[in-house]
Design a protein around this motif. Structure first.
Motif, PDB file in Angstrom:
ATOM      1  N   UNK A  79       0.740  -1.152  -0.036  1.00 52.53           N
ATOM      2  CA  UNK A  79      -0.066   0.115  -0.551  1.00 52.53           C
ATOM      3  C   UNK A  79       0.523   1.375   0.286  1.00 52.53           C
ATOM      4  N   UNK A  80       1.324   1.184  -0.794  1.00 53.13           N
ATOM      5  CA  UNK A  80       2.384   2.395  -0.663  1.00 53.13           C
ATOM      6  C   UNK A  80       2.950   3.465  -1.507  1.00 53.13           C
ATOM      7  N   UNK A  81       1.499   3.336  -2.305  1.00 53.75           N
ATOM      8  CA  UNK A  81       0.514   4.547  -3.576  1.00 53.75           C
ATOM      9  C   UNK A  81      -0.247   3.926  -3.594  1.00 53.75           C
ATOM     10  N   UNK A  82      -1.685   4.820  -3.933  1.00 50.78           N
ATOM     11  CA  UNK A  82      -2.282   5.349  -4.478  1.00 50.78           C
ATOM     12  C   UNK A  82      -2.665   4.407  -5.835  1.00 50.78           C
ATOM     13  N   UNK A  83      -3.827   3.717  -6.060  1.00 51.82           N
ATOM     14  CA  UNK A  83      -4.073   2.923  -7.419  1.00 51.82           C
ATOM     15  C   UNK A  83      -5.142   2.069  -6.986  1.00 51.82           C
ATOM     16  N   UNK A  84      -5.037   1.372  -8.212  1.00 49.90           N
ATOM     17  CA  UNK A  84      -6.603   0.734  -8.483  1.00 49.90           C
ATOM     18  C   UNK A  84      -6.084  -0.491  -9.391  1.00 49.90           C
ATOM     19  N   UNK A  85      -7.026  -0.991  -8.816  1.00 53.68           N
ATOM     20  CA  UNK A  85      -6.358  -2.907 -10.089  1.00 53.68           C
ATOM     21  C   UNK A  85      -7.383  -3.261 -11.229  1.00 53.68           C
ATOM     22  N   UNK A  86      -6.134  -3.166 -12.203  1.00 51.70           N
ATOM     23  CA  UNK A  86      -6.655  -3.819 -13.805  1.00 51.70           C
ATOM     24  C   UNK A  86      -6.854  -5.290 -13.777  1.00 51.70           C
ATOM     25  N   UNK A  87      -8.000  -6.152 -13.561  1.00 52.45           N
ATOM     26  CA  UNK A  87      -7.563  -7.131 -13.802  1.00 52.45           C
ATOM     27  C   UNK A  87      -8.309  -7.904 -15.365  1.00 52.45           C
ATOM     28  N   UNK A  88      -7.509  -8.351 -16.205  1.00 53.63           N
ATOM     29  CA  UNK A  88      -7.830  -9.430 -17.468  1.00 53.63           C
ATOM     30  C   UNK A  88      -8.980 -10.210 -17.229  1.00 53.63           C
TER      31      UNK A  88
END
Length: 146
Positions: A79-88
């Motif tokens: 959780x170092x940086x704010x991010x979203x997740x892309x899932x194929x």
């Protein structure tokens, strides 16, 4: 990771926690707890599975790690940086999208729809570039009908 980081998160800096962080930094993706057990034990054989489970829970509660549910399994990442997740949806590839790359969509939703989207942790499903160029297999008549 700086020494001051640990007290800020309410955690002590321990050997098992450092191994878990190191493993997650090296794999640069999200991993299930059983996967983390295998990976941490390959680095430090004296770490028990219960130690990994306990530390993943504590590190998640403290915000050092985060979880994402995928295909019926809970995966953990840094959780170092704010991010979203892309899932194929086709090959299962999961990768992180920095939150700032998604900011234009968030701004659009807020301005046009009045919708206040959470700034991090969204899971977006679709097809990766490799899978998007491959044709989908033909659907047999009646397939999927229940």
């Amino acid at each position: 990771m700086s020494k001051s980081f640990w007290p800020e998160k309410g955690l002590r800096r321990t050997g098992p926690r450092m191994v878990i962080l190191s493993v997650l930094e090296q794999v640069a993706t999200h991993v299930s707890v059983p996967g983390l057990v295998r990976l941490t034990m390959s680095v430090q054989p004296t770490i028990s599975p219960s130690t990994v489970y306990r530390n993943v829970a504590a590190m998640t509660d403290a915000g050092v790690l985060h979880s994402v549910d995928y295909a019926g399994e809970t995966l953990y990442g840094l959780s170092m940086t704010a991010h979203h997740h892309l899932i194929c949806e086709r090959c299962g590839l999961l990768w992180e999208l920095p939150a700032e790359e998604f900011d234009p969509v968030v701004a659009h939703l807020t301005a046009r729809r009045g919708f206040d989207l959470s700034l991090a942790g969204q899971v977006l499903h679709g097809r990766c570039r490799r899978c998007a160029i491959r044709p989908l297999p033909p659907v047999r008549p009646g397939a999927g009908a229940g």
